[in-house]
Every structure is written in C-alpha cells, then in structure tokens.
Enzyme design. Structure first.
Site, mmCIF file in Angstrom:
data_model
loop_
_atom_site.group_PDB
_atom_site.id
_atom_site.type_symbol
_atom_site.label_atom_id
_atom_site.label_comp_id
_atom_site.label_asym_id
_atom_site.label_seq_id
_atom_site.Cartn_x
_atom_site.Cartn_y
_atom_site.Cartn_z
ATOM 1 N N GLU A 1 39.437 31.486 11.696
ATOM 2 C CA GLU A 1 40.831 31.745 11.671
ATOM 3 C C GLU A 1 40.975 32.887 10.496
ATOM 4 O O GLU A 1 41.787 33.775 10.618
ATOM 5 C CB GLU A 1 41.626 30.536 10.904
ATOM 6 C CG GLU A 1 43.086 30.364 11.569
ATOM 7 C CD GLU A 1 43.515 29.027 11.454
ATOM 8 O OE1 GLU A 1 43.602 28.567 12.246
ATOM 9 O OE2 GLU A 1 44.029 28.863 10.122
ATOM 10 N N HIS B 1 18.520 19.631 22.815
ATOM 11 C CA HIS B 1 18.359 19.390 24.074
ATOM 12 C C HIS B 1 19.654 19.879 25.248
ATOM 13 O O HIS B 1 19.540 19.003 26.352
ATOM 14 C CB HIS B 1 18.156 17.796 24.340
ATOM 15 C CG HIS B 1 17.021 17.282 23.392
ATOM 16 N ND1 HIS B 1 15.586 17.090 24.003
ATOM 17 C CD2 HIS B 1 16.512 17.538 22.154
ATOM 18 C CE1 HIS B 1 14.587 16.829 23.241
ATOM 19 N NE2 HIS B 1 15.372 17.292 21.997
ATOM 20 N N LYS C 1 52.243 28.449 20.063
ATOM 21 C CA LYS C 1 53.352 27.553 19.584
ATOM 22 C C LYS C 1 54.534 27.849 20.369
ATOM 23 O O LYS C 1 55.401 27.394 20.805
ATOM 24 C CB LYS C 1 53.550 27.678 18.369
ATOM 25 C CG LYS C 1 52.306 27.005 17.419
ATOM 26 C CD LYS C 1 52.743 26.958 15.918
ATOM 27 C CE LYS C 1 51.599 26.521 15.354
ATOM 28 N NZ LYS C 1 51.675 26.890 13.601
HETATM 29 O O1 PA5 Z 1 44.538 27.199 7.956
HETATM 30 C C1 PA5 Z 1 45.574 27.201 8.089
HETATM 31 O O2 PA5 Z 1 46.517 27.714 7.592
HETATM 32 C C2 PA5 Z 1 46.067 26.241 9.272
HETATM 33 O O3 PA5 Z 1 44.948 25.700 10.054
HETATM 34 C C3 PA5 Z 1 47.109 25.141 9.081
HETATM 35 O O4 PA5 Z 1 46.218 24.250 7.959
HETATM 36 C C4 PA5 Z 1 47.259 24.300 10.205
HETATM 37 O O5 PA5 Z 1 47.886 25.047 11.044
HETATM 38 C C5 PA5 Z 1 48.293 23.206 9.603
HETATM 39 O O6 PA5 Z 1 49.366 23.881 9.156
HETATM 40 P P1 PA5 Z 1 50.552 22.932 8.255
HETATM 41 O O7 PA5 Z 1 49.705 22.315 6.840
HETATM 42 O O8 PA5 Z 1 51.448 23.930 7.815
HETATM 43 O O9 PA5 Z 1 50.981 21.706 9.198
#
Ligand code: PA5
Length: 447
Positions: free
Chosen positions: A289, A310, A424
C-alpha cells in the site's frame, strides 16, 4: 545491545556491495526527507517517533483500563480491516499458543476477527460460536466509515446486546477511531462506549503501536510494554545520525531498491516459523500500500516455509528470475522436541536421533537459501533472536522505518493509498448507495 540483525551479503552476486554503497547518498537523502518531514505525505509521520513518545503511564493506563474486560472475556472480537486489524493479528498470532482455541486452561482471551472480509458464512459461523462464548468487541476504524467493519459491527453489536443486554454490551465494547470525525466516533459518543483515539498523523498500516494495536493486544495478554520497548530500541538503531552501514533500515531500503533496479521486481518475505504468517500479511500491506504507485513498486509476496517449499518452491527455484527473498529467521525456539530413535528405522530417520526439530528446520532454511541463490534468487536475511513481544516490536518498527525511506527512494508518497478507493466506488455504485446514482447508471451500462 542484542538486537535484530540484517545480513545482505547474499545479494552481492546480483548487486555488488559497491553498488549498494553507491546508493547511500540517495538513501540518506530519502531518510532526511523522512526525518525532516518535508516530503510527500508529511502529515502522516506520527508513527516515526511514536515508540519513544509513548509514556509509561499511557501503557499502564491501557493495562489498567482493560483489566476488568480481560477478566470476563473468553473471546475478543477485533472488528477492523487493513491497517486497523493486521498489526494486532500479526503480534497476537506470533505470540499465542498454536492451538489456543482448543487448549484447556488458557487464561487470556482468544482473539478473533470480523469486518476484515464480507463473508456471510464467516459471519454466520462466528455468531454461532459467539452464542456460546463470553465475548467482547474492539471495533477499530480510523475513518469510521469503512464498509466491511461497519457492516460487521452493526451485526455484532445487535448480537451482543441481545445476548447480554444493552448496558452490559456497552461495557464490553471499545471503539478505536478518530478523535472527532466519522460515524464510529459519533456512535461511540451516542452509545457511551469507552473509546481510544487513532492519532490524525498515523495512517492505518503504521498504527500498530497506537491503541489500534495496543488495546486488543493488552486485552489478549500480550506484554505491550515489551512491544513498545522493542520498537523504541529499534527507533534508536535507525537514528539518522548513524552511518549508512550501521543503520539496518537504511541498508534494507537501499538493498531492496538496488535489487529492484536490477530487475528483481518481486520481494518474497519468507519465514520458517508458522506463527509469522500474519507478520507477513502485515508486511505485505505495509509495503504494497505504501509503494505500489505511479506504475512503480516492488511487489510484496510471502511464503511460509517449509510448507510452501512444497507448493511455491518450484517457481522460486526455476520460474521467472524477477524475485528476491527476505528471510526472517528466528534463532531460538521456545520449546524443544527431540527426534526419538526407532529400532526398525523404516523411515530412515535414525541419523537425526537426539537432534532438535529446529535443527532440521534451520538446515532446511540454509539449504533453501543456498539452492535459491544458485537458482538466481538473491537473499536478504533478518535474524530475530526469539519470538517475543520485544523482538516483534523491533521487527515491526524496523519494517516501518525502512518503508518510509524506501518509498521516498522510489519517488512516491509512501503514506497515502489513493488506489484503494477505486473498488469502493464501483461497489457502492453496484449496491446503489444513495449519492452514487450517476456511478450506478454508468457501471450498469458496462454489465
Ligand atoms: O492502511 C490503511 O490506511 C488502510 O489499510 C486502512 O487501515 C483500512 O482501509 C481501514 O480503514 P479504516 O481504519 O478507516 O476503517
């Protein structure tokens, strides 16, 4: 000071020590950008000094605050997704008994998860289990509006209220969210839940040392003092004042970028300890990310060995040569099991009689590293003295720090995640969420 060590010598056949050294200037400048806070995403740098900023009283405060809940809880359901659940899961799974859910006499609550998927059967089966358990909920969402955890929490809240009554349910629910914004903050205020704040300047995937990680872990009996102490030690070892060669985060960032530029586009995080599976999941999110942007970034993948030797072993040995490995090796096991002798020796294992299982594991690790090197897969090795909260704190902070440096070396903003929004938008359009009428019409025309 004993600590996690990094060995990059097994990449030198692919990128030389000199080539890595040549990147030191670039690495140190990325590190400077990080520490001076003048790079992209600099409003999300709260994690950088967090371990040294957490006061002992805050930790004691958390331990005291959750003590009552811990006593009456058999199962803790952590509701969250991405960075709002992976840190707690990584640490909990690394430290919990392998069979804690079946083992009698376990005192600490079992940590289970919800809101990290949209599985109807998963939810049904979880509710079935929770019918029989004394359970509590920690609901975590920074934005407070993420669909998966919101959906799960709505269902679990109803279930808990029906099971124990509204007043007791209120005592058994903790919310971790933004200080003022979002639906979860509003809900926590309206319902009177105990709540903790995710600092504005810490993004989800960097939040394991905030209440996002500390609250569920403290409830489930993890030594959060040691976790934070380990992270603090590592933050000192990654101090930008240290020379490049002595700074593990800078060295790791430089090495993986040197490999990437030489055509090694995929990094495989490899463990030889099954309890590290979710550390790899956490790491995948952290790097994927943070770095996968603008058509760039090392693709983070992971294997659990020797299990995956494996299944994935063939590809790693002989498939496309775009891989490098980062092996996490745990030096000491917590327990010892020796290979017994057998007079019949039909399995021909008597040559191992009296040896520890871990000796066999370590030879599998070494043999694999050498075989993969021969097959064209460079190897970075991270050695962790043992699996406990202290070393995990070091390990997770090390990865966070290196990720910040590495992201800036790639020339991207390591602290945003604009790409996560695309699915989303489509999902809301398909679900006909109010406000998405135009997108709904558009997407339907494609079906
Ligand atoms: O690292 C990030 O920002 C994302 O993975 C969020 O943690 C994830 O999308 C969850 O978001 P939120 O904490 O707003 O529900």
């Amino acid at each position: 000071m004993e600590q996690i060590t990094l060995d990059i010598s097994r990449v030198y056949d692919f990128v030389s020590a000199e080539e890595i050294k040549k990147l030191s200037g670039e690495t140190l400048s990325a590190q400077q950008t990080l520490y001076q806070g003048d790079g992209q995403g600099n409003d999300y740098l709260g994690w950088l000094h967090l371990p040294s900023e957490i006061a002992q009283e805050q930790i004691v405060g958390i331990e005291t605050a959750v003590a009552g809940l811990k006593e009456k809880t058999e199962v803790l359901v952590v509701v969250g997704i991405g960075g709002s659940y992976l840190g707690a899961r990584a640490v909990n799974d690394a430290l919990a008994h392998n069979f804690s859910h079946l083992k009698k006499g376990q005192k600490a609550p079992h940590m289970l998860f919800a809101g990290h998927n949209i599985g109807e059967d998963y939810m049904h089966e979880l509710l079935e289990l929770l019918d029989e358990q004394s359970y509590s909920i920690v609901v975590i969402s920074k934005s407070g509006t993420t669909t998966e955890p919101a959906l799960a929490f709505r269902i679990l809240k109803n279930h808990l209220e029906e099971k124990v009554g509204k007043k007791e349910a209120r005592d058994r629910i903790i919310a971790v969210t933004d200080s003022s914004k979002g639906a979860l903050r509003q809900l926590a205020t309206d319902e009177g839940y105990r709540s903790y704040v995710i600092p504005d300047n810490v993004g989800g995937r960097f939040s394991v040392f905030t209440p996002v990680g500390l609250i569920p872990l403290a409830i489930c009996g993890v030594d959060i003092r040691q976790l934070v102490a380990g992270a603090k030690e590592m933050s000192q070892s990654c101090d930008p004042a240290l020379p490049f060669e002595e700074n593990p985060a800078a060295l790791y960032a430089a090495t993986r970028n040197a490999l990437y530029r030489s055509g090694k586009k995929i990094e495989l995080l490899v463990n030889y300890h099954n309890k590290l599976h979710y550390v790899s999941e956490w790491w995948k999110q952290l790097y994927g990310e943070s770095e996968g942007k603008k058509g760039k970034g090392i693709f983070p993948a992971a294997v659990d060995n020797s299990t995956d030797l494996h299944s994935m072993g063939q590809y790693i040995q002989e498939g496309e040569r775009t891989l490098f490995e980062t092996v996490i090796s745990v030096e000491k096991t917590d327990h010892q099991v020796k290979v017994p002798g057998d007079p019949a020796n039909l399995d021909q294992l008597n040559y191992l009689e009296g040896k520890n299982i871990d000796h066999v594991n370590k030879m599998a690790e070494l043999g694999t590293i050498l075989a993969h090197l021969d097959g064209g897969v460079p190897n970075i090795r991270i050695s962790v003295p043992a699996l406990n909260a202290h070393w995990l704190g070091q390990l997770l902070y090390f990865f966070e720090n290196a990720c910040g440096i590495s992201g800036y070396m790639l020339g991207i903003n390591p602290f945003n995640q604009p790409g996560v929004e695309a699915y989303k938008k489509n999902m809301f359009a398909l679900l006909e969420k109010p406000g998405f009428e135009e997108e709904s019409a558009q997407i339907k025309s494609r079906l």
